[in-house]
Design an enzyme around this catalytic site. Sequence first.
Site, PDB file in Angstrom:
ATOM      1  N   ASP A  53      22.691  28.883  64.612  1.00 28.11           N
ATOM      2  CA  ASP A  53      22.711  29.812  65.742  1.00 28.11           C
ATOM      3  C   ASP A  53      24.168  30.048  66.147  1.00 28.11           C
ATOM      4  OD1 ASP A  53      22.406  31.183  68.089  1.00 28.11           O
ATOM      5  OD2 ASP A  53      21.184  29.660  69.100  1.00 28.11           O
TER       6      ASP A  53
ATOM      7  N   ASP B 185      21.764  36.814  65.145  1.00 28.10           N
ATOM      8  CA  ASP B 185      22.717  35.703  65.188  1.00 28.10           C
ATOM      9  C   ASP B 185      22.099  34.345  64.866  1.00 28.10           C
ATOM     10  OD1 ASP B 185      21.228  35.695  67.519  1.00 28.10           O
ATOM     11  OD2 ASP B 185      22.818  34.780  68.702  1.00 28.10           O
ATOM     12  N   GLU B 186      20.859  34.331  64.416  1.00 27.56           N
ATOM     13  CA  GLU B 186      20.221  33.043  64.101  1.00 27.56           C
ATOM     14  C   GLU B 186      19.449  33.164  62.801  1.00 27.56           C
ATOM     15  OE1 GLU B 186      17.620  31.510  67.127  1.00 27.56           O
ATOM     16  OE2 GLU B 186      18.785  32.446  68.726  1.00 27.56           O
TER      17      GLU B 186
HETATM   18 MG    MG Z   1      23.157  32.638  69.465  1.00 33.01          MG
END
Ligand code: MG
Length: 419
Positions: free
Chosen positions: A15, A111-112
């Site tokens: 993350d 973003d993960e």
């Molecule tokens: Mg994040």
Amino acid sequence: MRIEEKGVRTVLHSDLNNFYASVETLRHPEFRDKPLAVFGSIEDRHGIVLAKNGLAKACGIRTGDVYWQAKKKCPDLTEVQADFSAYYAVSEQIFAVYERYTDKIEPFGIDECWLDVSDCVKYFGSGREIAERISAEIKRKFSLTVSIGVSWNKIFAKLGSDLKKPDAITEITQDNYKTLIWKLPAENLLFVGKATKEKLNKYNIFTIGDLAVADENFLCEKLGKWGVYLRRYANGKDDAPVAQKSGEKIVKSVGNSLTSYRDLVNFDEVKPLLVLLCESVASRLRQGGYGKAHTVKVTATDNLLLTHGKQDRFPVPVRNAKEICERACALFSSFYDWSAPVRAVGVSVSDFTKDGGLFDYSPQEIKNEKLEEAVDKLKEKYGSKCLQRAEILKDKRFFDMDVTGGHLVFSDDNKDNRS
Ligand SMILES: [Mg+2]
């Protein structure tokens, strides 16, 4: 016991920390020591906070705060309008780092993602060691930090990445999971949303441990099959595979943006950029085999860094640069009022219709297609600058711009937007 022992998977969840805000700080180093928040929109002062940096967080700013709330909490706040094309471009490069370790990568938003690294522990060491390599590489190449959870299943890996932030690696093993996570609130578990949490609390189930040891029949009675699943998750019994990269990632849009080396003051100056962008978008549409696109979107960022844009859905889908460009130019002229000069423009297409072969195309379209495909081939062979449209040659510096990069937007329909 090492979690990568025989038959046990090694799953990471990575993350990126404060992703949008971190990318903005990279683009604007002058914001580094200032509280900063990224807003969906700041033009009309109704936007909400999509991301914030550590200093803004310390002022009490939270994701989802509306503009005036955020400004009240932190009058010195530096506000930035989200520039998704920039975030997608960085995200794509970071996924390329992950791809060096495994092809089992399942994105969870921009973003993960989860990575199943079970097959590469023999080359790169334990799950933790792989996490350390990935973290160091992302830090070195992009000056960004990640939080990574390491476990034998997706649910615990995700929980691990949430446990310590920023820039941390948390391992949840068969040996430590009871002491490490059973004391945490049940809602920390992925898929336990607000409604489920309230239901669980009503039955005196407050922690992940409470859920893990609750009577299975009781849970089934009160929450149905879902309750049984949650109990399994609390015990680390989650064997859902990490989706394989190919086939699972659905490209939803193809786009590209360019920042000019100087302010552009009229449409004649913007047009060469639109032409370059439409050519690169059309070329990637063809190469990716995405079919034709119904929707064209154009964005323009002015010299105050405010982004304006418009998209339209066309009944007849397009694929070649000429047609995309006609629509992009018309769209641009319909929304941009020239109250400020233009600094950057972006073009993206989405809403794809799969190819039905050449029968889908008119004779004129086929002709255009063939011509553009031939140009693709020439550019592949002799470089992207070997052939250019006349508009672009009007300004030598546009001719030198590199438009071979760009961004793809992947479907993130499954993402639960709790955080
Ligand atoms: Mg994040």
